[in-house]
Write an enzyme that holds these catalytic residues in place. Structure first.
Site, PDB file in Angstrom:
ATOM      1  N   ARG A  49       0.837  -1.215   0.000  1.00 21.93           N
ATOM      2  CA  ARG A  49       0.000   0.000   0.000  1.00 21.93           C
ATOM      3  C   ARG A  49       0.867   1.258   0.000  1.00 21.93           C
ATOM      4  O   ARG A  49       0.556   2.244  -0.681  1.00 21.93           O
ATOM      5  CB  ARG A  49      -0.947  -0.026   1.218  1.00 21.93           C
ATOM      6  CG  ARG A  49      -1.885   1.150   1.283  1.00 21.93           C
ATOM      7  CD  ARG A  49      -2.986   0.961   2.349  1.00 21.93           C
ATOM      8  NE  ARG A  49      -3.676   2.216   2.590  1.00 21.93           N
ATOM      9  CZ  ARG A  49      -3.668   2.860   3.764  1.00 21.93           C
ATOM     10  NH1 ARG A  49      -3.037   2.353   4.811  1.00 21.93           N
ATOM     11  NH2 ARG A  49      -4.317   4.001   3.897  1.00 21.93           N
ATOM     12  N   HIS A 103       0.592   4.110  -2.814  1.00 23.59           N
ATOM     13  CA  HIS A 103       0.204   5.491  -2.507  1.00 23.59           C
ATOM     14  C   HIS A 103       1.326   6.484  -2.804  1.00 23.59           C
ATOM     15  O   HIS A 103       1.064   7.652  -3.079  1.00 23.59           O
ATOM     16  CB  HIS A 103      -0.254   5.612  -1.053  1.00 23.59           C
ATOM     17  CG  HIS A 103      -1.651   5.129  -0.837  1.00 23.59           C
ATOM     18  ND1 HIS A 103      -2.490   5.636   0.121  1.00 23.59           N
ATOM     19  CD2 HIS A 103      -2.367   4.172  -1.470  1.00 23.59           C
ATOM     20  CE1 HIS A 103      -3.659   5.019   0.073  1.00 23.59           C
ATOM     21  NE2 HIS A 103      -3.602   4.115  -0.881  1.00 23.59           N
ATOM     22  N   TRP A 149     -10.086  -8.955   2.398  1.00 21.38           N
ATOM     23  CA  TRP A 149     -10.812  -9.304   1.177  1.00 21.38           C
ATOM     24  C   TRP A 149     -10.878 -10.818   0.981  1.00 21.38           C
ATOM     25  O   TRP A 149     -11.685 -11.300   0.228  1.00 21.38           O
ATOM     26  CB  TRP A 149     -10.138  -8.659  -0.041  1.00 21.38           C
ATOM     27  CG  TRP A 149     -10.298  -7.189  -0.135  1.00 21.38           C
ATOM     28  CD1 TRP A 149     -11.274  -6.532  -0.850  1.00 21.38           C
ATOM     29  CD2 TRP A 149      -9.479  -6.159   0.435  1.00 21.38           C
ATOM     30  NE1 TRP A 149     -11.102  -5.168  -0.743  1.00 21.38           N
ATOM     31  CE2 TRP A 149     -10.012  -4.913   0.039  1.00 21.38           C
ATOM     32  CE3 TRP A 149      -8.344  -6.153   1.250  1.00 21.38           C
ATOM     33  CZ2 TRP A 149      -9.449  -3.688   0.411  1.00 21.38           C
ATOM     34  CZ3 TRP A 149      -7.787  -4.934   1.623  1.00 21.38           C
ATOM     35  CH2 TRP A 149      -8.341  -3.721   1.215  1.00 21.38           C
TER      36      TRP A 149
HETATM   37 FE1  HIF Z   1      -6.100  -0.399  -1.756  1.00 22.06          FE
HETATM   38  N1  HIF Z   1      -7.133   0.065  -0.081  1.00 22.06           N
HETATM   39  N2  HIF Z   1      -7.363   0.740  -2.862  1.00 22.06           N
HETATM   40  N3  HIF Z   1      -4.990  -0.781  -3.424  1.00 22.06           N
HETATM   41  N4  HIF Z   1      -4.790  -1.440  -0.603  1.00 22.06           N
HETATM   42  C1  HIF Z   1      -6.863  -0.362   1.186  1.00 22.06           C
HETATM   43  C2  HIF Z   1      -5.865  -1.240   1.572  1.00 22.06           C
HETATM   44  C3  HIF Z   1      -4.943  -1.779   0.705  1.00 22.06           C
HETATM   45  C4  HIF Z   1      -8.450   1.418  -2.405  1.00 22.06           C
HETATM   46  C5  HIF Z   1      -8.839   1.543  -1.081  1.00 22.06           C
HETATM   47  C6  HIF Z   1      -8.222   0.895  -0.019  1.00 22.06           C
HETATM   48  C7  HIF Z   1      -5.305  -0.391  -4.690  1.00 22.06           C
HETATM   49  C8  HIF Z   1      -6.416   0.294  -5.074  1.00 22.06           C
HETATM   50  C9  HIF Z   1      -7.351   0.843  -4.229  1.00 22.06           C
HETATM   51  C10 HIF Z   1      -3.733  -2.175  -1.090  1.00 22.06           C
HETATM   52  C11 HIF Z   1      -3.243  -2.130  -2.369  1.00 22.06           C
HETATM   53  C12 HIF Z   1      -3.847  -1.488  -3.442  1.00 22.06           C
HETATM   54  C13 HIF Z   1      -7.793   0.212   2.096  1.00 22.06           C
HETATM   55  C14 HIF Z   1      -7.819  -0.013   3.592  1.00 22.06           C
HETATM   56  C15 HIF Z   1      -8.658   0.978   1.353  1.00 22.06           C
HETATM   57  C16 HIF Z   1      -9.841   1.776   1.866  1.00 22.06           C
HETATM   58  C17 HIF Z   1      -6.767   0.860   4.291  1.00 22.06           C
HETATM   59  C18 HIF Z   1      -6.751   0.584   5.776  1.00 22.06           C
HETATM   60  O1  HIF Z   1      -7.780   0.835   6.418  1.00 22.06           O
HETATM   61  O2  HIF Z   1      -5.728   0.102   6.291  1.00 22.06           O
HETATM   62  C19 HIF Z   1      -9.159   1.985  -3.522  1.00 22.06           C
HETATM   63  C20 HIF Z   1     -10.436   2.817  -3.440  1.00 22.06           C
HETATM   64  C21 HIF Z   1      -8.486   1.624  -4.653  1.00 22.06           C
HETATM   65  C22 HIF Z   1      -8.830   1.952  -6.103  1.00 22.06           C
HETATM   66  C23 HIF Z   1      -9.708   0.914  -6.709  1.00 22.06           C
HETATM   67  C24 HIF Z   1      -4.318  -0.971  -5.698  1.00 22.06           C
HETATM   68  C25 HIF Z   1      -4.995  -2.027  -6.522  1.00 22.06           C
HETATM   69  C26 HIF Z   1      -5.727  -2.972  -5.665  1.00 22.06           C
HETATM   70  C27 HIF Z   1      -3.693   0.044  -6.684  1.00 22.06           C
HETATM   71  C28 HIF Z   1      -3.340  -1.565  -4.790  1.00 22.06           C
HETATM   72  O3  HIF Z   1      -2.239  -2.118  -5.130  1.00 22.06           O
HETATM   73  C29 HIF Z   1      -3.236  -3.028  -0.037  1.00 22.06           C
HETATM   74  C30 HIF Z   1      -2.095  -4.044  -0.174  1.00 22.06           C
HETATM   75  C31 HIF Z   1      -3.993  -2.773   1.086  1.00 22.06           C
HETATM   76  C32 HIF Z   1      -3.877  -3.451   2.444  1.00 22.06           C
HETATM   77  C33 HIF Z   1      -3.071  -2.605   3.400  1.00 22.06           C
HETATM   78  C34 HIF Z   1      -2.934  -3.219   4.774  1.00 22.06           C
HETATM   79  O4  HIF Z   1      -2.437  -2.524   5.672  1.00 22.06           O
HETATM   80  O5  HIF Z   1      -3.275  -4.395   4.980  1.00 22.06           O
END
Ligand code: HIF
Length: 292
Positions: A46, A50, A189
């Site tokens: 993440r 970001h 998920w």
């Molecule tokens: Fe995420 N994502 N993501 N994301 N994400 C979260 C957590 C992770 C979006 C929202 C969220 C991508 C796209 C999008 C990861 C990787 C990627 C969380 C939760 C939210 C809300 C954060 C928290 O509460 O800790 C949205 C709206 C996206 C656009 C569709 C990417 C494609 C899937 C680009 C991507 O690589 C990962 C890994 C996490 C888990 C982080 C963790 O701490 O476990």
């Protein structure tokens, strides 16, 4: 324009870095039974995303060059809540290898996490330079999770991705979970959130998803045992006519997903870095593929 990547100057001249040694140090640091589901991998993925997903192809600013999330304005953007844990986790590695830039370190850590948690090899090049506070991007460039397909397209088209790449990237939500004290959402998920696989896509289609009734922000839960979640943006991969066939393909064919994810994620973590700055691809071997 202070955000222009060309204004980013590196104090130190590029030095020789043993990137495989950095990779191995990160790989060695991932497991921690006291943290979340037992691995720092997901939050590092993440962080890499970001740091990169702020890119705007029209102005050329944002992206992984700069590592501007180190600075208060960007660190405090709502979308980045919780990523201080990922940055702090990498601090000892930065101390051990001071010659690597933060922007190279964060993207390399994302690659390491995907690969070590069972994902595909991700091509990675070195050469990002760290910027300063003036290079911080404005708030609002990262996606909102409670929106639909139009919003996802607006955000990812701005970075230069197409529909197929958006779906491929989305499979990264196989990893990790939502935290109520970070995004407000809650839950993982899939059942094995520290294993990179196509489970995210399979579950999108094989489970029945219903809106969760709770005080938190709108999210979906699986009917079977209500222990899994999907964001509205995740559900868009099923409800949007153009996204759906690609998502279905990945649900059935993990190799196709791995191959397309590798390309799309590699593209993501090089956004905004002038090509002239970048090295040739650096081979970063998985621990399991290194000679004992
Ligand atoms: Fe995420 N994502 N993501 N994301 N994400 C979260 C957590 C992770 C979006 C929202 C969220 C991508 C796209 C999008 C990861 C990787 C990627 C969380 C939760 C939210 C809300 C954060 C928290 O509460 O800790 C949205 C709206 C996206 C656009 C569709 C990417 C494609 C899937 C680009 C991507 O690589 C990962 C890994 C996490 C888990 C982080 C963790 O701490 O476990």
């Amino acid at each position: 324009d202070p955000n222009d990547q060309r204004t980013i100057k590196d104090a130190a001249s590029p030095k020789e870095v043993d990137y495989q040694a950095v990779y191995n140090a990160i790989a060695d640091s991932l497991e921690d039974e006291k943290y979340d589901d037992g691995s720092y991998g997901p939050v590092l993925v993440r962080l890499a995303w970001h740091a990169s997903g702020t890119y705007d192809k029209n102005t050329g600013n944002g992206g992984s060059n700069g590592a501007t999330m180190r600075f208060a304005p960007e660190a405090n953007h709502g979308a980045n809540a919780g990523l201080e844990k990922a940055r702090a986790h990498l601090e000892p590695i930065k101390k051990k290898f001071p010659e690597i830039t933060y922007s190279d370190l964060w993207t390399l850590a994302g690659v390491c996490a995907v690969q070590e948690l069972g994902g595909p090899y991700i091509p990675w090049r070195a050469g990002r330079k760290d910027g300063n506070v003036e290079n911080c991007t404005p708030d609002g460039r990262l996606p909102d999770a409670d929106k639909g397909a139009d919003h996802i397209r607006n955000i990812f088209y701005r970075m230069g991705f197409n529909d197929e790449e958006i779906v491929a990237l989305s499979g990264a939500h196989a990893l990790g979970r939502c935290h109520t004290d970070r995004s407000g959402f809650d839950g993982p998920w899939q059942y094995a959130p520290t294993t990179f696989s196509n489970e995210y896509f399979r579950l999108l289609f094989d489970e029945k998803w219903q809106e969760r009734k709770w005080k938190g922000p709108p999210q979906f839960e699986n009917k079977t045992d209500k222990s899994l979640m999907m964001l509205r943006t995740d559900m868009a991969l099923v409800t949007d006519k153009a996204f759906k066939p690609t998502a279905q393909k990945y649900a059935k064919d993990e190799n196709a997903f791995f191959s397309d994810f590798s390309k799309a994620f590699s593209k993501l973590i090089h956004l905004g870095v002038p090509t002239a700055q970048l090295s040739e691809p650096v081979p970063l071997k998985k621990i399991e593929d290194q000679a004992p």
